[in-house]
Design a protein around this motif. Structure first.
Motif, PDB file in Angstrom:
ATOM      1  N   GLY A 121      11.612  27.260  48.026  1.00  0.00           N
ATOM      2  CA  GLY A 121      11.863  28.686  47.855  1.00  0.00           C
ATOM      3  C   GLY A 121      12.891  29.021  46.784  1.00  0.00           C
ATOM      4  O   GLY A 121      12.913  30.122  46.284  1.00  0.00           O
ATOM      5  N   SER A 122      13.750  28.115  46.417  1.00  0.00           N
ATOM      6  CA  SER A 122      14.800  28.427  45.438  1.00  0.00           C
ATOM      7  C   SER A 122      14.476  27.779  44.105  1.00  0.00           C
ATOM      8  O   SER A 122      14.428  26.559  43.995  1.00  0.00           O
ATOM      9  N   PHE A 123      14.225  28.596  43.103  1.00  0.00           N
ATOM     10  CA  PHE A 123      13.902  28.063  41.787  1.00  0.00           C
ATOM     11  C   PHE A 123      14.877  28.549  40.716  1.00  0.00           C
ATOM     12  O   PHE A 123      14.570  28.554  39.546  1.00  0.00           O
ATOM     13  N   GLU A 124      16.070  28.993  41.140  1.00  0.00           N
ATOM     14  CA  GLU A 124      17.042  29.467  40.160  1.00  0.00           C
ATOM     15  C   GLU A 124      17.531  28.339  39.257  1.00  0.00           C
ATOM     16  O   GLU A 124      17.605  28.496  38.056  1.00  0.00           O
ATOM     17  N   THR A 125      17.894  27.231  39.834  1.00  0.00           N
ATOM     18  CA  THR A 125      18.380  26.080  39.061  1.00  0.00           C
ATOM     19  C   THR A 125      17.714  24.813  39.578  1.00  0.00           C
ATOM     20  O   THR A 125      18.350  23.986  40.212  1.00  0.00           O
ATOM     21  N   PRO A 126      16.443  24.648  39.311  1.00  0.00           N
ATOM     22  CA  PRO A 126      15.707  23.529  39.927  1.00  0.00           C
ATOM     23  C   PRO A 126      15.850  22.205  39.173  1.00  0.00           C
ATOM     24  O   PRO A 126      14.878  21.672  38.645  1.00  0.00           O
ATOM     25  N   TRP A 127      17.036  21.673  39.102  1.00  0.00           N
ATOM     26  CA  TRP A 127      17.230  20.395  38.429  1.00  0.00           C
ATOM     27  C   TRP A 127      16.901  19.230  39.352  1.00  0.00           C
ATOM     28  O   TRP A 127      17.187  19.267  40.539  1.00  0.00           O
ATOM     29  N   SER A 128      16.341  18.183  38.775  1.00  0.00           N
ATOM     30  CA  SER A 128      16.134  16.914  39.470  1.00  0.00           C
ATOM     31  C   SER A 128      16.535  15.797  38.521  1.00  0.00           C
ATOM     32  O   SER A 128      16.290  15.875  37.316  1.00  0.00           O
ATOM     33  N   VAL A 129      17.179  14.764  39.080  1.00  0.00           N
ATOM     34  CA  VAL A 129      17.599  13.614  38.275  1.00  0.00           C
ATOM     35  C   VAL A 129      17.140  12.344  38.964  1.00  0.00           C
ATOM     36  O   VAL A 129      17.331  12.172  40.170  1.00  0.00           O
TER      37      VAL A 129
END
Length: 194
Positions: A121-129
């Motif tokens: 639901g949250s796509f404001e800061t969708p970072w993945s590492v």
């Protein structure tokens, strides 16, 4: 008293010549000192600079042994380290998204940081590492993406990544990601500059 007169004549008549010679000698000495002084001062200055540089080099060389590439850092108790994560079996979430290319060995990547909501639901800061073993096997590579299409990657010597201190920074429309590995412990933050 003929000798006395002769001596008086030489002394009286020789005084201007003696003064001329004295003046000439003084002028020569003054010229010699005047031309030699800068050379002497430059020579002394160079000798002093070499002495100071040598002394400083000796002090630095003896007081500081060569440091290791990256000092070992101990993570806080209970922290799951990158080394622990790489030892675990790869799951579906650990796989890089299809379009993302990175210099890592197949099936070695692990998801080490995300700020995506588990429900999506949250796509404001969708970072993945992700972290993975590099293609040359002596490195650990970090791969970061915010849109699962474009990525930023960086590879570090294995020892530095697992036991030292390294970091990765990346930017996108989603914000600025800063990821630090200290002793294999992962710390990530995302900041928005809006």
């Amino acid at each position: 008293m003929p000798g006395h007169e002769a001596g008086a004549g030489v002394g009286g008549g020789g005084a201007p010549r003696l003064q001329d010679r004295t003046r000439a000698v003084r002028e020569r000495i003054t010229r010699l000192i005047g031309t030699t002084r800068p050379r002497v001062w430059v020579g002394l200055g160079v000798a002093a600079a070499v002495g100071v540089a040598f002394a400083a080099g000796t002090v630095v060389g003896t007081s500081r042994p060569d440091p290791a590439a990256a000092p070992s850092v101990t993570p806080s108790a209970g922290t799951i380290t990158l080394e622990d994560l790489l030892d675990m079996p790869q799951t579906y979430a650990d796989q890089l998204p299809g379009p993302v290319e990175a210099p890592v060995t197949l099936r070695t990547t692990r998801l080490i940081f995300t700020n995506r909501a588990l429900d999506g639901g949250s796509f404001e800061t969708p970072w993945s590492v992700w972290a993975g073993v590099g293609t040359d096997r002596s490195t650990i590579c970090l791969v970061a993406t915010a849109n699962r299409l474009e990525s930023t990657s960086a590879c570090y010597p294995r020892q530095d990544a697992l036991h030292g201190s390294v970091s990765l920074s990346a930017q996108s429309m989603s914000g600025t990601l800063t990821l630090n590995l200290r002793g294999g412990g992962v710390q990530g933050t995302v900041t928005n500059e809006n």
